[in-house]
Design an enzyme around this catalytic site. Sequence first.
Site, PDB file in Angstrom:
ATOM      1  N   SER A 151       0.833  -1.193   0.000  1.00  0.00           N
ATOM      2  CA  SER A 151       0.000   0.000   0.000  1.00  0.00           C
ATOM      3  C   SER A 151       0.870   1.246   0.000  1.00  0.00           C
ATOM      4  CB  SER A 151      -0.893  -0.002   1.243  1.00  0.00           C
ATOM      5  OG  SER A 151      -1.498   1.261   1.455  1.00  0.00           O
ATOM      6  N   TYR A 187      -0.668  -0.042  10.851  1.00  0.00           N
ATOM      7  CA  TYR A 187      -0.996  -0.509   9.504  1.00  0.00           C
ATOM      8  C   TYR A 187       0.130  -0.160   8.529  1.00  0.00           C
ATOM      9  CZ  TYR A 187      -3.294  -0.791   4.956  1.00  0.00           C
ATOM     10  OH  TYR A 187      -3.599  -1.078   3.644  1.00  0.00           O
TER      11      TYR A 187
END
Length: 313
Positions: free
Chosen positions: A188, A200
């Site tokens: 990501s 994350y």
Amino acid sequence: MLQILEELKTAFGYIGAASTCYLAVQVARHFYCYLRPSSLSRYNPPGKDAWALVTGASDGIGFGFAQELCKRGFNVFLHGRNHDKLLRKRDELLAEFPNAKVRIIVLDAFKSSEDLSWIAQEIGDARLTVLVNNAGGGVKPFERLAELTHEDVQAIISLNSTFTAQITRVLMPILEKNSPSLILTVSSAAAYVMPTLTVYSASKGFVESFTRSLQAEVTLDGKDVEVLGLRVGNTNSHANEVAVGLFCPTSRTLASAALDRVGCDGPVVWAYWPHSLLGLSFHLIPGNVLIRILGARLRAMKQEAEAKQAKKR
């Protein structure tokens, strides 16, 4: 003195020429990655009945990968944690691709600390040549680190990092046996730096480092296994219902673009070329300015998510 100045001028001229050549090569490599034909067919030769396993395939980008792999002639294992949902997605795939074979693997990726060796038994005699490590996501997004619980942190790491490493470890012997084979890992833009997505972001950084290290390992061992990391930006999906546009593709468009990257000079690339243009900002914008821009964008996203939740109540 004049001789020294002339020598310096000549030296700077060589440095400038070398720098220009280096930048030209980098730009050419960047565009070549998005213009060259995909080598995905290498992992599904005629008459071999090849299979791909897609983790997190019950919706979003994962299901987009499943659709595009079936379209390109692969049989597919769909992984997810909801049995009934996987059955519906299997039927949806078979309706669009009646010649494909589709099987499901039910497993909660949050429980990746458990022994996953049984997944190899689920594969059985199927000729698995492609693994797409797509499963991932956030838990309590936009919360600061101190606001997360012990369980929240463990869940984020388990889903995004531990599960990727463990399922790859389990399936590696099968992929090596069936080589040439392919491992795709979905990362990501958050792998750079994302305030209020600290754990994350770190877990996606792990995915990219894991990808590079595994690619180096198979190269060192002379294994015919391609390992490619796919960095993903904003995408319209089941969990991210945003307007579709040039810089925000649908899940299936993103998956198709990602499969087109197979064979390019990785080990980590932007899956969708407009996202790569946005990615340049991470290198060109000064760090403090970038953090403020990202912080403002993430606050806006949090407000949008809260507004949607309020409407659903």
